[in-house]
Write a protein that holds these residues in place. Structure first.
Motif, PDB file in Angstrom:
ATOM      1  N   GLN A 468       0.829  -1.209   0.000  1.00 23.85           N
ATOM      2  CA  GLN A 468       0.000   0.000   0.000  1.00 23.85           C
ATOM      3  C   GLN A 468       0.861   1.257   0.000  1.00 23.85           C
ATOM      4  N   SER A 469       1.977   1.228   0.746  1.00 20.35           N
ATOM      5  CA  SER A 469       2.864   2.393   0.746  1.00 20.35           C
ATOM      6  C   SER A 469       3.510   2.585  -0.623  1.00 20.35           C
ATOM      7  N   ASN A 472       0.936   4.171  -2.948  1.00 27.50           N
ATOM      8  CA  ASN A 472       0.793   5.617  -2.724  1.00 27.50           C
ATOM      9  C   ASN A 472       1.890   6.392  -3.448  1.00 27.50           C
ATOM     10  N   ASP A 473       3.117   5.858  -3.413  1.00 29.16           N
ATOM     11  CA  ASP A 473       4.218   6.516  -4.125  1.00 29.16           C
ATOM     12  C   ASP A 473       4.032   6.422  -5.635  1.00 29.16           C
ATOM     13  N   LYS A 475       1.277   6.505  -7.251  1.00 33.75           N
ATOM     14  CA  LYS A 475       0.242   7.439  -7.688  1.00 33.75           C
ATOM     15  C   LYS A 475       0.757   8.868  -7.820  1.00 33.75           C
TER      16      LYS A 475
END
Length: 571
Positions: A468-469, A472-473, A475
């Motif tokens: 998930q982290s 996020n990067d 995106k």
């Protein structure tokens, strides 16, 4: 070396010497053309490039003469192959089986250019060469041939070859070599295998390599390759190759040597530096020291001789012209640090690799918008997914084992008990005890299945959280190269077992991906220090291999036999 993910391989040039990065066993060579374009070999006779008097079989390998006999040396029925022979093959060979009414066939076997008339035998016209069966003569654009070999006819197998390193042809009869013949075959024009027939009842069947040849062509090629390589190895070193040119007045084409002519000893000194730079790049410290001692012991300490390798190893000459000199201690500490970092990557311990790199070489992670940092983080995500996949397989195996034990237990109860109801009650009670966490066979009260299940759930949650982290990067980044790295990494989520999925997913998840990343990280570290990312010796190897490829494609046939990988690596 174990190549399974999760193992910790030991990389060394001996039992005690570790390496910074696994040197490529097969240095990549950039191909300038596809194999189909470069090495498309003849496979059949051409339907269009044949005489109308010749009938062609469906497979394109058998020709039969039809119609009235041709007269003397004026007429014939010829055919050539659908493809020309690529000079890059070095030596080309094919065989023809003769079918004829008599022991002497009016048949010619040889080569022909693309413009030779199909109404003439090979050897009668310019750009054609042939060996004739009726008189055993060789013909090269001539009316009267030259005595060459025995006659041939019914049942004989005639082989025809060309050596592009000499542009000379050779023939065989029934597996016996007859010797080389002709000059400048195929030197000025593309050539095709060609045959010509003259009489009714004559036919030929060609073998373009579809079947085993009667003549041992592999041994013949091996001999020619060894001769070529022996000539290369016996050529003395030219010291002027290490002389640096410079423009004398700035005008193009006017070049003068910047340095005086280099002696053989100075050339050897330069070669030694190339070897040392290779050993230093890949971290073979002990081997490098042994090589230094050997060169020190064999060098002559005279005023005219080049300087020997002393304890400071002349690091400015080894590492690169723009690199500040390093002391021996600092140089060995640098190799030790890079060795630890690379081995962490190879073992799948990405956190340790990141921490050590950030400590010793932070600029390597920040260069090119942090692409190396992204690659390492993506690899950590891959390792987490692989760990959860392994635990899932283990969980299923344990569940299957426990289910099997339950079935065995139920079978024993059925034999010893009084009926089905008694078995059912016992199994339900035992099963309920297991489900509640109590196992009468285990003093701890926790089953192996429960332990593995908890480990799997923890690993899966950790992988999902880390993923998930990364998402996020992904995106927020606008770097297309980094986006592509993320996309390739996330693809492993589409399968349950990335290591056995095959294709691009396994390429991302497999051990080879670790090796590639370890090499890339080592190169990034070297670049961050102003050092070459590849050893000069490897670059010379690759450039020489590409030059040989160009020479082979440019019809310098001997280059096809100078196979550096076969001679230097495979051996």
């Amino acid at each position: 070396m174990n190549t399974e993910a999760g193992t910790k391989p030991t990389l060394s040039d001996n039992e005690e010497d570790s390496s910074v990065s696994p040197p490529p066993s097969r240095p990549a060579v950039i191909s300038i053309a596809s194999p189909d374009e470069v090495m498309k070999l003849p496979t059949r006779w051409s339907y269009e490039s044949r005489s109308s008097l010749l009938s062609l079989s469906e497979n394109g390998r058998e020709l039969s003469f039809q119609g009235q006999n041709c007269n003397g040396d004026r007429d014939a029925a010829a055919a050539r192959s659908i493809q020309p022979i690529p000079p890059a093959c070095g030596i080309y060979y094919y065989e023809v089986e003769i079918h004829s009414k008599g022991q002497k066939a009016h048949i010619s076997v040889g080569f022909a250019g693309p413009d030779v008339k199909p109404s003439r035998l090979p050897g009668w016209e310019p750009s054609s060469w042939g060996y004739h069966g009726d008189d055993g003569c060789s013909f090269a654009a001539e009316r009267h041939g030259t005595p060459y070999g025995p006659t041939f006819g019914l049942g004989d197998v005639v082989g025809c070859g060309i050596d592009f390193s000499t542009n000379r042809a050779f023939f065989t009869k029934n597996g016996t070599y007859l010797g080389s013949v002709f000059e400048n075959v195929g030197k000025y024009t593309p050539i095709h295998p060609a045959v010509g027939l003259q009489h009714v009842g004559e036919s030929v069947k060609v073998n373009f390599g579809h079947e085993k040849f009667l003549f041992d062509i592999d041994y013949y090629v091996l001999q020619e390759r060894q001769k070529t390589w022996a000539r290369i190895m016996s050529r003395p070193l030219d010291p002027t190759l290490f002389r640096s040119p410079a423009m004398s007045d700035g005008t193009a084409g006017d070049v003068e040597p910047l340095l005086p002519e280099v002696s053989e000893e100075q050339s050897k000194h330069t070669i030694n530096k190339l070897v040392l730079s290779y050993l230093a790049h890949h971290g073979y410290v002990k081997t490098m020291k042994a090589f230094q001692n050997q060169t020190r012991n064999t060098s002559e300490e005279t005023p005219s001789s080049p300087p020997s390798f002393d304890d400071d190893v002349e690091m400015d000459g080894i590492i690169g012209p723009s690199t500040p000199p390093l002391s021996t201690n600092a140089f060995e500490a640098d190799i030790e640090s890079r060795t630890q970092i690379v081995n962490c990557v190879l073992a799948g311990d990405i956190d340790a690799a990141l921490a050590k790199t950030r400590q010793h070489y932070p600029s390597a992670l920040d260069a090119e918008e942090g692409v190396m940092f992204v690659k390492l983080r993506c690899r950590k995500f891959v390792e987490l997914v692989l760990e959860s996949a392994e635990l899932e397989k283990k969980m299923k195996a344990v569940a299957s084992k426990e289910a099997s034990k339950e079935e065995d237990h139920m079978g024993m109860m059925d034999v010893d008990g009084d009926g089905d109801s008694m078995v059912s009650e016992s199994v339900i009670a035992n099963g309920s005890a297991r489900m509640s966490g109590y196992d009468p066979e285990r003093s701890s009260g926790i089953t192996e299945l429960q332990v593995v299940t908890r480990q799997y759930e923890a690993a899966l949650n950790s992988a999902l959280a880390y993923g998930q982290s990364l998402d996020n990067d992904f995106k927020i980044t606008h770097n297309l190269a980094i986006k592509n790295i993320f996309t390739q990494t996330f693809a492993i989520l589409s399968v349950s077992d990335p290591l056995s999925a095959g294709g691009s997913i396994t390429e991302v998840a497999g051990y080879n991906a670790r090796v590639q990343l370890a090499n890339e990280l080592n190169q990034a570290i070297l670049r961050s220090q102003g050092r070459p990312s590849n050893p000069a010796l490897e670059m010379m190897y690759r450039q020489t291999a590409v030059c040989l490829l160009h020479l082979g494609l440019s019809q310098v046939g001997a280059a096809a036999f100078a196979n550096m990988q076969k001679e230097l690596l495979d051996a």
